[in-house]
Structures are given as structure tokens and as C-alpha cells.
Scaffold this motif. Sequence first.
Motif, mmCIF file in Angstrom:
data_model
loop_
_atom_site.group_PDB
_atom_site.id
_atom_site.type_symbol
_atom_site.label_atom_id
_atom_site.label_comp_id
_atom_site.label_asym_id
_atom_site.label_seq_id
_atom_site.Cartn_x
_atom_site.Cartn_y
_atom_site.Cartn_z
ATOM 1 N N ARG A 40 0.784 -1.218 -0.182
ATOM 2 C CA ARG A 40 0.299 0.074 -0.108
ATOM 3 C C ARG A 40 1.076 1.108 0.312
ATOM 4 N NH1 ARG A 40 -5.409 -1.008 3.664
ATOM 5 N NH2 ARG A 40 -3.876 -1.085 5.392
ATOM 6 N N THR A 86 0.752 -6.752 -2.233
ATOM 7 C CA THR A 86 0.128 -7.354 -0.464
ATOM 8 C C THR A 86 -0.655 -7.522 -0.821
ATOM 9 O OG1 THR A 86 -0.021 -5.412 -0.085
ATOM 10 C CG2 THR A 86 1.912 -6.562 1.000
ATOM 11 N N THR A 104 -2.381 -16.024 2.899
ATOM 12 C CA THR A 104 -3.891 -16.516 2.359
ATOM 13 C C THR A 104 -3.742 -15.848 0.316
ATOM 14 O OG1 THR A 104 -4.907 -14.170 1.940
ATOM 15 C CG2 THR A 104 -5.276 -16.449 3.912
ATOM 16 N N SER A 153 4.299 -3.378 5.149
ATOM 17 C CA SER A 153 4.142 -3.373 6.042
ATOM 18 C C SER A 153 5.049 -4.394 6.544
ATOM 19 C CB SER A 153 3.543 -2.763 7.200
ATOM 20 O OG SER A 153 2.715 -3.848 6.618
ATOM 21 N N GLN A 180 0.809 -12.033 7.486
ATOM 22 C CA GLN A 180 0.165 -12.905 7.010
ATOM 23 C C GLN A 180 0.767 -12.217 6.338
ATOM 24 O OE1 GLN A 180 -1.789 -11.194 8.674
ATOM 25 N NE2 GLN A 180 -3.181 -11.974 9.732
ATOM 26 N N ASN A 210 10.906 1.233 2.493
ATOM 27 C CA ASN A 210 9.660 1.416 3.375
ATOM 28 C C ASN A 210 9.921 3.026 4.237
ATOM 29 O OD1 ASN A 210 7.219 1.758 5.851
ATOM 30 N ND2 ASN A 210 7.198 -0.078 5.234
ATOM 31 N N ASP A 266 11.048 6.900 0.836
ATOM 32 C CA ASP A 266 10.265 7.179 0.141
ATOM 33 C C ASP A 266 10.510 6.912 -1.051
ATOM 34 O OD1 ASP A 266 7.541 9.088 -0.663
ATOM 35 O OD2 ASP A 266 8.478 8.805 -2.519
HETATM 36 C C1 LIG Z 1 -6.867 -13.653 7.881
HETATM 37 C C2 LIG Z 1 -5.949 -12.783 7.102
HETATM 38 C C3 LIG Z 1 -5.009 -13.123 6.046
HETATM 39 C C4 LIG Z 1 -3.942 -12.886 5.061
HETATM 40 N N1 LIG Z 1 -3.884 -13.151 4.158
HETATM 41 C C5 LIG Z 1 -3.168 -12.205 3.715
HETATM 42 C C6 LIG Z 1 -1.601 -12.271 2.749
HETATM 43 O O1 LIG Z 1 -1.918 -14.249 2.048
HETATM 44 N N2 LIG Z 1 -0.707 -11.479 2.378
HETATM 45 C C7 LIG Z 1 -0.901 -9.384 2.473
HETATM 46 O O2 LIG Z 1 -0.162 -9.028 1.611
HETATM 47 N N3 LIG Z 1 -1.638 -9.782 3.612
HETATM 48 C C8 LIG Z 1 -2.547 -10.548 4.312
HETATM 49 N N4 LIG Z 1 -3.052 -10.265 5.293
HETATM 50 C C9 LIG Z 1 -3.157 -8.653 5.279
HETATM 51 C C10 LIG Z 1 -2.559 -7.663 6.340
HETATM 52 O O3 LIG Z 1 -2.772 -8.162 7.363
HETATM 53 C C11 LIG Z 1 -1.905 -6.818 6.586
HETATM 54 O O4 LIG Z 1 -3.318 -6.040 6.051
HETATM 55 C C12 LIG Z 1 -0.978 -6.401 4.941
HETATM 56 O O5 LIG Z 1 -0.468 -7.273 4.166
HETATM 57 C C13 LIG Z 1 -1.121 -4.862 4.508
HETATM 58 O O6 LIG Z 1 -0.474 -5.088 3.002
HETATM 59 P P1 LIG Z 1 0.369 -3.556 3.128
HETATM 60 O O7 LIG Z 1 1.762 -4.026 4.068
HETATM 61 O O8 LIG Z 1 0.146 -3.454 1.609
HETATM 62 O O9 LIG Z 1 -0.096 -2.660 3.767
HETATM 63 P P2 LIG Z 1 -0.494 -1.776 4.935
HETATM 64 O O10 LIG Z 1 -0.218 -2.445 6.570
HETATM 65 O O11 LIG Z 1 -0.871 0.002 5.080
HETATM 66 O O12 LIG Z 1 1.403 -0.901 4.627
HETATM 67 C C14 LIG Z 1 2.053 0.062 4.418
HETATM 68 C C15 LIG Z 1 2.950 0.264 4.115
HETATM 69 O O13 LIG Z 1 3.736 1.449 3.328
HETATM 70 C C16 LIG Z 1 4.445 2.393 4.316
HETATM 71 N N5 LIG Z 1 4.831 3.217 3.051
HETATM 72 C C17 LIG Z 1 3.296 4.292 3.147
HETATM 73 N N6 LIG Z 1 3.503 5.518 2.520
HETATM 74 C C18 LIG Z 1 5.209 5.302 2.065
HETATM 75 C C19 LIG Z 1 6.025 5.934 0.942
HETATM 76 N N7 LIG Z 1 5.565 6.961 0.180
HETATM 77 N N8 LIG Z 1 6.899 5.116 0.990
HETATM 78 C C20 LIG Z 1 7.582 4.225 1.354
HETATM 79 N N9 LIG Z 1 6.064 3.577 1.784
HETATM 80 C C21 LIG Z 1 5.823 4.026 2.761
HETATM 81 C C22 LIG Z 1 4.059 2.416 5.462
HETATM 82 O O14 LIG Z 1 4.769 2.870 6.270
HETATM 83 C C23 LIG Z 1 3.404 1.690 5.930
HETATM 84 O O15 LIG Z 1 4.420 0.116 6.257
HETATM 85 C C24 LIG Z 1 -4.011 -11.105 5.458
HETATM 86 C C25 LIG Z 1 -5.051 -11.074 6.759
HETATM 87 C C26 LIG Z 1 -5.913 -11.339 7.991
HETATM 88 C C27 LIG Z 1 -6.509 -10.823 8.806
#
Ligand SMILES: Cc1cc2nc3c(=O)[nH]c(=O)nc-3n(C[C@H](O)[C@H](O)[C@H](O)COP(=O)(O)OP(=O)(O)OC[C@H]3O[C@@H](n4cnc5c(N)ncnc54)[C@H](O)[C@@H]3O)c2cc1C
Lengths: 264, 406
Positions: free
Chosen positions: B292, B317, B335, B350, B354, B369, B387
Motif C-alpha cells: 500500500r 500484498t 492466503t 509493512s 500474514q 519503507n 520514500d
Molecule cells: C486472515 C488474513 C489473511 C491475510 N493474508 C494476507 C496475505 O496472504 N498477504 C498479504 O499481503 N496480506 C494478508 N493479510 C493482510 C495483512 O494483515 C496486512 O493487512 C497486509 O499485508 C498489509 O499490506 P501492506 O503492507 O501493503 O499495507 P500497510 O500495512 O498499510 O503498509 C503500508 C506500508 O507502506 C509504508 N509506506 C507508506 N507510504 C510510503 C511511502 N511513500 N514510501 C515508502 N513506504 C511507505 C508504510 O510505512 C507501511 O509500512 C491477511 C490478513 C488476514 C486477517
Amino acid sequence: MHIVVCVKAVPASTEVKMDPVTNTIVRDGGDAVVNPFDASALELALRLREERRAAGEDVRVSVLSMGIPATERLLRDCIARGATDALLLSDRAFAGADTLATTHALTCGMCELGMPDLVLCGKMAVDGDTAQIGPELAGALDMACVADVRTLMACANDAVTVRAGGDAGVSLVEATLPCVLTVAKEAATLRMPSIAGVLAAEHATVDVRGAAEVGADAARIGLAGSPTQVVRSFVPEQQAAGVEVSGDAIGQARQLVRIIGEVA
Amino acid sequence: MAGLRVDETRCIGCTRCVRACATGGIEVKDRLARPTDACVFCGACIDACPVDAISIERKEAGADLVAYRDIWVFVQADEHDDVLPVAFELLGRARALAAQRGCAVVALLPQGPGSAGSHERELIARGADRVLTVHDERMVPLDAEVCARWVCDLAQRLKPEIILYGATAFGRELAPMVAVRLETGLTADCTRLEIDGATGLLQQTRPAFGGNLMATIECPARRPQMATVRPGVFAGDACPRSSVSSDAAAKDQVVEYPLDASVRSRVRVLATEPAQQGASIAQAKRLVVVGRGIGSKKQLPLMQRLADALDAELGCTRPLVEAGWLEYPHQVGQTGVSVAPELLISIGVSGAIQHLAGIGGAKTIIAINEDAQAPIFGIAHYKAVGDAIEIVDNLVRELEDAVARS
Ligand SMILES: Cc1cc2nc3c(=O)[nH]c(=O)nc-3n(C[C@H](O)[C@H](O)[C@H](O)COP(=O)(O)OP(=O)(O)OC[C@H]3O[C@@H](n4cnc5c(N)ncnc54)[C@H](O)[C@@H]3O)c2cc1C
């Protein structure tokens, strides 16, 4: 025809954040919602009913859930969207159930509702995602089973045809009824309640039954009926710190190019 | 009744249990902890309690457990009759478990009537002591219910202590069908399998309850103990193919067990649309994984350019799949797909548990990150705080320039 849709109440947000200082869980206390996969399953059932109604047949769509008493609100909402009736299995004795114990409870609920021709479940729950309940139900009810249904193509009195995902890709599959289908989220989007539906739901009764009332075997439900046990839960340890790549963006990029060249 | 017990003489009402609970399953009233209806018996409060006031009381019907022996691994072949590699990964892991249990490793291999017999040899060379097989036209294409009947029949006769399955689409349908018929436990998507030295029980560890928590699960009183494991999770345990000798497997190592004549499939495959090409992130040697933190869908072409410059595949993700930015086959994690590339570049991710569950096999992880505290940095070999877009912009330029110069 009788269709039972199994629904589970899940937290509105499955994002549980950890407080980095105290290492404990920060809950935002979001409301419970119907597991999105189950919502798709319900929509498939409602569409099937409309199709068959057009052909002059009455289809009963029951929703079945095992959950805390507050789940009643969600089941009422399912009725507002078009379900015929709802049964909530709610009892302290059901708590702590793993998938096997949940399957037994739902099977009892199914007997209470009357054996269906078609059982629709979500492919998985967003908060637990074992994807086990559908196939376990099929085994317990001795029904055919198709997992990961993407499209419901046709449903006759003795067979159902679907597109379903598998290891080799998406297949066109025919299964004999009675049958359990587990439904992918993309299969359908649950409709909004109609005004007539909301009014009907206000007066509808959501049947709430305890374990004894549905004849559940106390040794096969809840914690007592669960073969699996969580013996430990823990925050995984962070491993050794990696190498810092510092500097401004250009400097970082240049270092990364060098690192990439070295490692792979 | 079985349940969560709080010893009132010990509880000091400190609320540590409340803070440790992911589900709102315990509350403190009048300086005394009490379980609520939301308790899922995960045991987090037990570990958190400083005065050992909390326990879980269980009633157990003890089966005759000593009669159960050996570790079975279910082996799945694809539509071209090639064995899926997860079987070798599980055989490798099973060998380590079997050494601790002092038992044998057995491969379960359902096949069509025409199969040539080369799989048996390879399975034995790569970790199986024995192969139980069947040659039957009802096994092509593989049908979960038909297969479950065969596995249950064998399990009831031969009493294995443990059965492991690859968490393929088929394995995830088969294993629960076996579990419910044998009335035993099943743990999905394990990321760790170990034998408890004291009890000899299989400890099955997986991400749990949404939060950044792992749970270790046991199945103490029923047999077999069963688990599914995503492909790639135990890639490092697989015995390499090079060790396969050309000697035919000894006759007594391969045993044919017929499928009961009454078993009929209730599901018929009419046609299969071939799987979409590309997006083979499970096998990728290099992988760019975006989260994200890349900010918006508009940045995807930039990320794809980075992947192209590195000759890498693109993964993501779960929130990105949910938002429709990329298709599900790109999702990395518990998953989604488990990956095991030589190089993984993680951008704006992040590092939720999972997600981490799917990248444990990566050899080198570079993470970008803006948050220096992001959990992804806990497992990254190289960490760039900053960034994502700025760094990737420069990175793509540097890489493309390098290509242009050469
Ligand atoms: C039952 C269950 C199963 C799941 N299965 C999976 C799975 O298989 N795979 C999976 O990926 N997730 C899974 N999830 C979801 C997981 O819990 C997280 O919500 C998800 O992985 C977070 O995705 P993310 O890191 O993209 O987003 P976020 O957690 O929102 O992280 C975004 C990161 O980007 C960083 N960021 C923001 N802006 C910038 C920037 N400009 N430059 C650099 N860094 C920046 C932030 O610091 C943050 O660390 C599951 C959840 C549940 C409950």
C-alpha cells in the motif's frame, strides 16, 4: 428447492495493529459484518431463486450461522436482502470450536432447518481463512462438493453446473445434488436491501437455538469437541538487523544497484 | 464444561490479559478477570498473566494413540502426470520429523491406470521409505471426494500418526474431507512443523487471529494429526532431484491399495480453461513485491518497469488485490502464494505476519519503507528507509542507464 447459506460474522476490519511499545493488540472495535465471501454466496442463492421463481418454482433460501447473540442483527439483514428465514445457533457450549466442532454444529442446524438440496458457503472467512468448513460440511452431510465457485451457470433439480477454480485453472464442473458449493468473492456482489425487504425483516423471526435445542452432542461441539488446541500464541521474534542503506534517494538507489548485482 | 478458568484467589485484576487478547474474549470487572462470549481459547491471556491465574480446562476422550505410527505425505500429480514439487518439500520435512519419532515416511500416490511407475522411484529417492499407491481411472482427473475415500480407508487400516498435505487448491479440499470422516483435527497453512520433544506431539505453527501473532496448535487426543502446508514454505527441506538414482525401487517398498469398488465421483469436469500465463511468482528467481505504501495504482507502471529492468516478476500484498490494483495470483502471503526467490525487493510493505508467512523462503530481502519501525525491516537483509517512489524512480533510472551503457 431448499438452499441453505452458511454465514459467519467477522470483524469489519481484519486489520489488527500491534502497539510497538507494549507489544499488545490495538483493537478498533469495528462492528461485525457478514463475511464478504458468504455475502457473495447469499447473492448466488437469491439469484437462483429469482430464476426459478420465473419458471414457477418456489425456492426457500435459509441462512444459518453459529455465533454470539448479536449475530441476530446480521441475519435479519440477510432477510432484508431476500433470505426466506434464518437460524442462529448461539450457546456458550459452541464457543471455542475448531472447524470440526463448527461442522458438527452447522450439521445440527441443517437438520433443524430441513435437509437442503444446495448448501452455499463462502470459500473462506476473512478472519480465519482455513477454507475448511465447506468440504468438511460436504463430508459430514455426505454431499458432493465443489470449492472456489466463480460462476453459477445452471441449476437443475438433480445437478448444478458451475465454473470453479482449481490447480489447473478454471473448470466447468457439473455436480449432482445435494451439493455443497464454496463461493469465491468475485462470484457476485450482495444486493442492497429493498424497502419491502427491510419492512419484512422487521417482523421476521430469527430463530435462535442453543446446543441442546438442536440436539448437538455436547462432546462434539465447542472447545470440548475440538480436536485441535492452541497451545501457545506469540509474537514472532524479529531476526538480526539487516544492513542499513542510507543517504538520499539517489545514493540509496546507487547502493541498491550494487547490492542487487552482488546478491543475484 | 470445558472452558477458560480464572483462579479468583490469584487474579490481581492487572488487565494484562485484556491487553493481550485479540478478540475481546476477556474483561476485568471488580478487579477480577472474566472470560466473555468472544473468547476463542487461544491462550494469549494465559501467557500474559503474571500470576498464573488463568487456565483452560478441557475434557478429552483418549483414543488408543500408541497404535498410530508413521508420517504420511499426500502426493499430488498435475494434469500432465507431473508430481507437484510441494510433495518433495513435505517429504523433506517429514524425514526430519520421522527421525525424531523413530518412524517411517510414507508417500500416498493416487494415479491413473497408465502411469509408468517412475514417480515411485523418485519419491523413495527423495525421502519416502514406502509408497502406497493405486492405479485407477477414477483418480484421473483427481476428485477430492474419491481421493478422500481412498485415504480414509488406508488411514483406518494402517493408522498413520501424521498426514501432511500440500495446500494446493486440491489439497485444501481433500484434507478437510479426510478430517471430517476420520473425526480428527486439521491445521491449515502451517509455516512450521516440529515434534515436541517431551510429548512427541506434532506442533503446527501458523499465523492466527488476524493480529501479528503466531499460534502453535496441537491435536493431542485424536489421530492422525493433520496439516496442510503451502507450496514453497519448506522449499529448503526438499531433497534435491540429483540424488535420485536410476535403480528401480525395491518391490516391497511400493504397495498397491485398491480403491473401494463402490466409490463413484459426484463431480464431473466438463472443460478446463487453461490457467492464465505469466504471474508465476511462486517459481520466480527475482521478485518485486509492492504494498500500500506505493500510494496509488498510478505507480504500478513504475513498479512494473523496475521488475522488467531486473527481469523479475511482480507480487503484491492483499490490500492491493482487494482494491483491484493487481489480480489475486500476484498476492504474496498466507492466503496468497508462498514465494522463494533468490532476491525479493519489498516496496511500501509493512510486513504483516500474514504477509511474512509467504516470504520466509526468500534468500535475500531488500526492503524500502518510509517507516524505520516497519516490521518488514525485521526480516530484511538490506533496509532502505525513505520514500518508495523517489527511491524506485532513481533505481529504475540507474538500472536502465546501466543497460543502455552495456
Ligand atoms: C486472515 C488474513 C489473511 C491475510 N493474508 C494476507 C496475505 O496472504 N498477504 C498479504 O499481503 N496480506 C494478508 N493479510 C493482510 C495483512 O494483515 C496486512 O493487512 C497486509 O499485508 C498489509 O499490506 P501492506 O503492507 O501493503 O499495507 P500497510 O500495512 O498499510 O503498509 C503500508 C506500508 O507502506 C509504508 N509506506 C507508506 N507510504 C510510503 C511511502 N511513500 N514510501 C515508502 N513506504 C511507505 C508504510 O510505512 C507501511 O509500512 C491477511 C490478513 C488476514 C486477517
